[in-house]
Design a protein around this motif. Structure first.
Motif, PDB file in Angstrom:
ATOM      1  N   GLU A   3      36.839  43.242  -7.455  1.00  0.00           N
ATOM      2  CA  GLU A   3      36.551  41.942  -6.823  1.00  0.00           C
ATOM      3  C   GLU A   3      35.584  42.102  -5.665  1.00  0.00           C
ATOM      4  O   GLU A   3      34.651  41.319  -5.512  1.00  0.00           O
ATOM      5  CB  GLU A   3      37.838  41.296  -6.295  1.00  0.00           C
ATOM      6  N   ALA A   6      32.123  42.618  -6.936  1.00  0.00           N
ATOM      7  CA  ALA A   6      31.561  41.345  -7.416  1.00  0.00           C
ATOM      8  C   ALA A   6      31.083  40.510  -6.237  1.00  0.00           C
ATOM      9  O   ALA A   6      30.001  39.910  -6.285  1.00  0.00           O
ATOM     10  CB  ALA A   6      32.606  40.582  -8.231  1.00  0.00           C
ATOM     11  N   ARG A   7      31.865  40.482  -5.179  1.00  0.00           N
ATOM     12  CA  ARG A   7      31.485  39.709  -3.993  1.00  0.00           C
ATOM     13  C   ARG A   7      30.241  40.287  -3.332  1.00  0.00           C
ATOM     14  O   ARG A   7      29.374  39.545  -2.864  1.00  0.00           O
ATOM     15  CB  ARG A   7      32.650  39.666  -3.003  1.00  0.00           C
ATOM     16  N   LYS A  10      27.361  39.070  -4.908  1.00  0.00           N
ATOM     17  CA  LYS A  10      27.353  37.598  -4.867  1.00  0.00           C
ATOM     18  C   LYS A  10      27.533  36.987  -6.252  1.00  0.00           C
ATOM     19  O   LYS A  10      26.884  36.006  -6.604  1.00  0.00           O
ATOM     20  CB  LYS A  10      26.104  37.079  -4.174  1.00  0.00           C
ATOM     21  N   HIS A  11      28.427  37.579  -7.033  1.00  0.00           N
ATOM     22  CA  HIS A  11      28.744  37.055  -8.355  1.00  0.00           C
ATOM     23  C   HIS A  11      29.926  36.093  -8.241  1.00  0.00           C
ATOM     24  O   HIS A  11      30.849  36.331  -7.465  1.00  0.00           O
ATOM     25  CB  HIS A  11      29.091  38.188  -9.315  1.00  0.00           C
ATOM     26  N   PRO A  12      29.926  35.032  -9.025  1.00  0.00           N
ATOM     27  CA  PRO A  12      31.024  34.061  -8.956  1.00  0.00           C
ATOM     28  C   PRO A  12      32.281  34.531  -9.688  1.00  0.00           C
ATOM     29  O   PRO A  12      33.349  33.947  -9.521  1.00  0.00           O
ATOM     30  CB  PRO A  12      30.434  32.819  -9.634  1.00  0.00           C
ATOM     31  N   THR A  13      32.160  35.579 -10.498  1.00  0.00           N
ATOM     32  CA  THR A  13      33.301  36.091 -11.265  1.00  0.00           C
ATOM     33  C   THR A  13      33.360  37.617 -11.177  1.00  0.00           C
ATOM     34  O   THR A  13      32.386  38.271 -10.816  1.00  0.00           O
ATOM     35  CB  THR A  13      33.185  35.700 -12.753  1.00  0.00           C
ATOM     36  N   THR A  14      34.522  38.153 -11.548  1.00  0.00           N
ATOM     37  CA  THR A  14      34.712  39.600 -11.621  1.00  0.00           C
ATOM     38  C   THR A  14      34.615  39.993 -13.087  1.00  0.00           C
ATOM     39  O   THR A  14      35.480  39.648 -13.883  1.00  0.00           O
ATOM     40  CB  THR A  14      36.089  40.000 -11.056  1.00  0.00           C
ATOM     41  N   SER A  62      30.357  34.172  -2.713  1.00  0.00           N
ATOM     42  CA  SER A  62      31.320  34.407  -3.776  1.00  0.00           C
ATOM     43  C   SER A  62      32.723  34.077  -3.264  1.00  0.00           C
ATOM     44  O   SER A  62      33.032  34.287  -2.094  1.00  0.00           O
ATOM     45  CB  SER A  62      31.242  35.878  -4.188  1.00  0.00           C
ATOM     46  N   PRO A  63      33.600  33.563  -4.139  1.00  0.00           N
ATOM     47  CA  PRO A  63      34.969  33.284  -3.701  1.00  0.00           C
ATOM     48  C   PRO A  63      35.669  34.566  -3.246  1.00  0.00           C
ATOM     49  O   PRO A  63      35.299  35.669  -3.664  1.00  0.00           O
ATOM     50  CB  PRO A  63      35.641  32.703  -4.943  1.00  0.00           C
ATOM     51  N   HIS A  65      38.481  35.722  -4.079  1.00  0.00           N
ATOM     52  CA  HIS A  65      39.011  36.394  -5.261  1.00  0.00           C
ATOM     53  C   HIS A  65      38.282  35.843  -6.496  1.00  0.00           C
ATOM     54  O   HIS A  65      38.781  34.942  -7.157  1.00  0.00           O
ATOM     55  CB  HIS A  65      40.518  36.166  -5.398  1.00  0.00           C
ATOM     56  N   PRO A  66      37.088  36.384  -6.789  1.00  0.00           N
ATOM     57  CA  PRO A  66      36.345  35.877  -7.942  1.00  0.00           C
ATOM     58  C   PRO A  66      37.173  36.025  -9.222  1.00  0.00           C
ATOM     59  O   PRO A  66      37.684  37.115  -9.485  1.00  0.00           O
ATOM     60  CB  PRO A  66      35.105  36.763  -8.003  1.00  0.00           C
TER      61      PRO A  66
END
Length: 138
Positions: A3, A6-7, A10-14, A62-63, A65-66
């Motif tokens: 996670e 991914a953050r 700057k990805h929206p998902t893992t 990014s959230p 917890h993507p």
């Protein structure tokens, strides 16, 4: 750890690529050591990930917890099934996750591993190492 990777990108998902980076960042597992010994490094995986998945928008946050991509969820499901079928007690290991990434042939993680020289033979070698009596894989 996936996670967080991914953050960082700057990805929206893992996705499977983030799980792969998480294995390498953790660094002490049998899977991480196996990857490093075979020339698969965090920097190479990050570079390949940007080529395949792309880099997130500079202004996107990014959230915390993507959520998992469908590929990543299948990898986790595969790893759990693999652990249960093996008869070994304990938790799902990084090796189980790495083998799960390799089994998901259309995923970015598999494509990255293939581009960096990982193969079916390497997967079999890792599986053999991780199933040896006394093998410790955290």
């Amino acid at each position: 750890m996936g996670e967080l990777e991914a953050r960082k990108l700057k990805h929206p998902t893992t996705g499977t690529e983030a799980i792969l980076m998480g294995i390498l960042v953790e660094g002490t597992s049998l899977a991480a050591k196996f990857l490093w010994a075979n020339g698969v490094t965090l920097f190479k995986v990050r570079d390949e990930s940007v080529k395949i998945v792309g880099k997130g928008d500079f202004f996107f946050f990014s959230p915390e917890h993507p959520p998992l991509t469908e590929d990543a969820q299948r990898v986790i499901d595969w790893a759990v099934d693999h652990k249960l079928k093996s008869g070994n007690s304990g938790e799902v290991t990084a090796s189980d996750l790495l083998l799960g990434i390799w089994s998901e042939t259309d995923s970015p993680g598999h494509k990255i591993l293939a581009a960096l020289g990982f193969s079916d033979e390497k997967a079999k070698e890792l599986e053999s190492l991780s199933s040896e009596p006394g093998s410790v894989d955290d």
